[in-house]
Write a protein that holds these residues in place. Structure first.
Motif, PDB file in Angstrom:
ATOM      1  N   ARG A  81       0.836  -1.196   0.000  1.00  0.00           N
ATOM      2  CA  ARG A  81       0.000   0.000   0.000  1.00  0.00           C
ATOM      3  C   ARG A  81       0.875   1.252   0.000  1.00  0.00           C
ATOM      4  N   ASP A  82       0.514   2.217  -0.843  1.00  0.00           N
ATOM      5  CA  ASP A  82       1.197   3.511  -0.844  1.00  0.00           C
ATOM      6  C   ASP A  82       0.674   4.368   0.303  1.00  0.00           C
ATOM      7  N   ASP A 108       8.089   2.437   0.985  1.00  0.00           N
ATOM      8  CA  ASP A 108       7.607   2.781  -0.348  1.00  0.00           C
ATOM      9  C   ASP A 108       7.804   1.599  -1.296  1.00  0.00           C
ATOM     10  N   ASN A 109       6.924   1.523  -2.291  1.00  0.00           N
ATOM     11  CA  ASN A 109       7.095   0.537  -3.348  1.00  0.00           C
ATOM     12  C   ASN A 109       8.273   0.913  -4.232  1.00  0.00           C
ATOM     13  N   VAL A 110       8.846  -0.096  -4.864  1.00  0.00           N
ATOM     14  CA  VAL A 110       9.793   0.129  -5.948  1.00  0.00           C
ATOM     15  C   VAL A 110       9.135  -0.378  -7.225  1.00  0.00           C
ATOM     16  N   TRP A 111       9.466   0.246  -8.338  1.00  0.00           N
ATOM     17  CA  TRP A 111       8.821  -0.101  -9.616  1.00  0.00           C
ATOM     18  C   TRP A 111       9.890  -0.302 -10.690  1.00  0.00           C
ATOM     19  N   PRO A 112       9.812  -1.375 -11.463  1.00  0.00           N
ATOM     20  CA  PRO A 112      10.848  -1.682 -12.456  1.00  0.00           C
ATOM     21  C   PRO A 112      10.519  -1.189 -13.861  1.00  0.00           C
ATOM     22  N   ASP A 113       9.817  -0.058 -13.968  1.00  0.00           N
ATOM     23  CA  ASP A 113       9.360   0.390 -15.288  1.00  0.00           C
ATOM     24  C   ASP A 113      10.508   0.665 -16.254  1.00  0.00           C
ATOM     25  N   ALA A 114      11.680   0.992 -15.744  1.00  0.00           N
ATOM     26  CA  ALA A 114      12.820   1.211 -16.635  1.00  0.00           C
ATOM     27  C   ALA A 114      13.178  -0.060 -17.394  1.00  0.00           C
ATOM     28  N   ASP A 115      12.901  -1.219 -16.788  1.00  0.00           N
ATOM     29  CA  ASP A 115      13.201  -2.497 -17.430  1.00  0.00           C
ATOM     30  C   ASP A 115      11.947  -3.244 -17.877  1.00  0.00           C
ATOM     31  N   ALA A 116      10.800  -2.885 -17.342  1.00  0.00           N
ATOM     32  CA  ALA A 116       9.524  -3.508 -17.714  1.00  0.00           C
ATOM     33  C   ALA A 116       8.481  -2.398 -17.861  1.00  0.00           C
ATOM     34  N   PRO A 117       8.469  -1.691 -18.998  1.00  0.00           N
ATOM     35  CA  PRO A 117       7.565  -0.542 -19.190  1.00  0.00           C
ATOM     36  C   PRO A 117       6.099  -0.907 -18.947  1.00  0.00           C
ATOM     37  N   GLY A 118       5.402  -0.008 -18.235  1.00  0.00           N
ATOM     38  CA  GLY A 118       3.987  -0.220 -17.945  1.00  0.00           C
ATOM     39  C   GLY A 118       3.713  -1.034 -16.706  1.00  0.00           C
TER      40      GLY A 118
END
Length: 317
Positions: free
Chosen positions: A107-108, A121-131
């Motif tokens: 949860r944010d 905080d969440n981490v997000w891999p959009d740089a390697d998995a767009p979207g």
């Protein structure tokens, strides 16, 4: 009240369409299934399949990345956010780790929130998995909202006010886990997920159509869960079992390795572990205690204390 066709030697699916057209009937069917199995199968849940497919596609895209890329998203404190590689999670009491890797979304929280000391905080891999953020973040919200509705039905089945659980889980440390079980080339001591019970309140699972999930029956036998395509499999966790003095059981379950003809196939699923608010005091409900069912848990415990205790047992804290 209408129900979907009964599974062969299994759990009869309950149609979520009855939530709005026959809530009392839906509540009874769902609660009775939980009381009998600790599990329920919910058909017609209404979560758009195309959006689910997008989230699953993002998960597959991430898990297909090179190991060194995925490890960029492994946080110093394992288990509650980001990537957890193979060889980490081990079911309580088991010597061999599970054959899986996974990603956690939580949860944010806004700045200054009282839970931020233990809900990072969440981490997000959009740089390697767009979207990834957009698609997987959406699925978190959809399953969180569905969990609230399921808890409404459980509350009524327990004889509580329909909205009893709303304030108990509104800011809970709920986790969406994206699971990847790779192909299993040969027999060995490890299985995809060793026999265990879930820690949380309820778990909502998408992706159980691929064979492997089994529930331990009261006689010690194992019941395969093979729901109709597009169904939700929901089970009771230890926190709700404790709150209800075992009136709703948290049932042992596992994910066994595939049959020889399916060994070349990976398995993906997306369990959502719905949790109480961290400072919620898990104290046995008075209407679940009587002369025949004395209180098993006379000493209450906060949800976060209980969670941390259990995470240490499975090597995720």
């Amino acid at each position: 009240m209408s129900q979907a066709p009964t599974l062969q030697r299994g759990i009869a699916p309950v149609s979520f369409a009855d939530f709005s057209r026959d809530f009392d009937g839906f509540s009874k069917a769902l609660g009775d299934s939980f009381a009998r199995y600790g599990f329920a199968v919910v058909a017609d849940h209404g979560i758009p399949q195309d959006r689910i497919d997008l989230a699953l596609r993002s998960a597959k895209q991430f898990f297909a990345l090179p190991e060194e890329t995925k490890l960029k998203y492994k946080l110093p404190v394992m288990g509650q956010r980001g990537y957890t590689p193979f060889g980490i999670e081990t079911a309580k009491g088991h010597a061999h780790y599970d054959l899986k890797e996974f990603w956690h979304v939580g949860r944010d929280l806004p700045e200054g929130h009282r839970y931020r000391d233990h809900m990072p905080d969440n981490v997000w891999p959009d740089a390697d998995a767009p979207g990834f953020h957009k698609n997987v973040g959406w699925l978190y919200g959809a399953l969180d909202a569905m969990g609230f509705k399921v808890l409404e039905a459980i509350a009524v089945w327990l004889g509580l006010d329909r909205h009893f659980f709303e304030t108990t889980v509104s800011e809970g440390n709920s986790i969406l886990r994206l699971l990847h079980y790779p192909p299993v080339p040969k027999d060995g001591p490890h299985i995809r997920a060793g026999a265990h019970e879930d820690i949380n309140v309820i778990t909502l699972l998408l992706g159980a159509e691929e064979a492997g999930l089994e529930v331990k029956e009261k006689d010690g036998s194992w019941l395969a869960i093979n729901p109709p395509p597009g169904s939700l499999v929901i089970n009771i966790g230890d926190m709700l079992q404790r709150l209800t003095n075992h009136r709703l059981p948290s049932t042992t379950h596992r994910v066994v390795n595939p049959s020889p003809e399916r060994r070349g196939f990976a398995r993906y699923s997306t369990p959502f572990f719905l949790h109480f608010n961290s400072d919620y005091l898990i104290e046995t409900l008075p209407n679940c205690v009587d002369a025949e069912h004395p209180d098993r848990y006379p000493t209450p415990i906060t949800a976060n204390e209980y969670l941390q205790e259990r995470l240490r047992e499975i090597k995720l804290a």
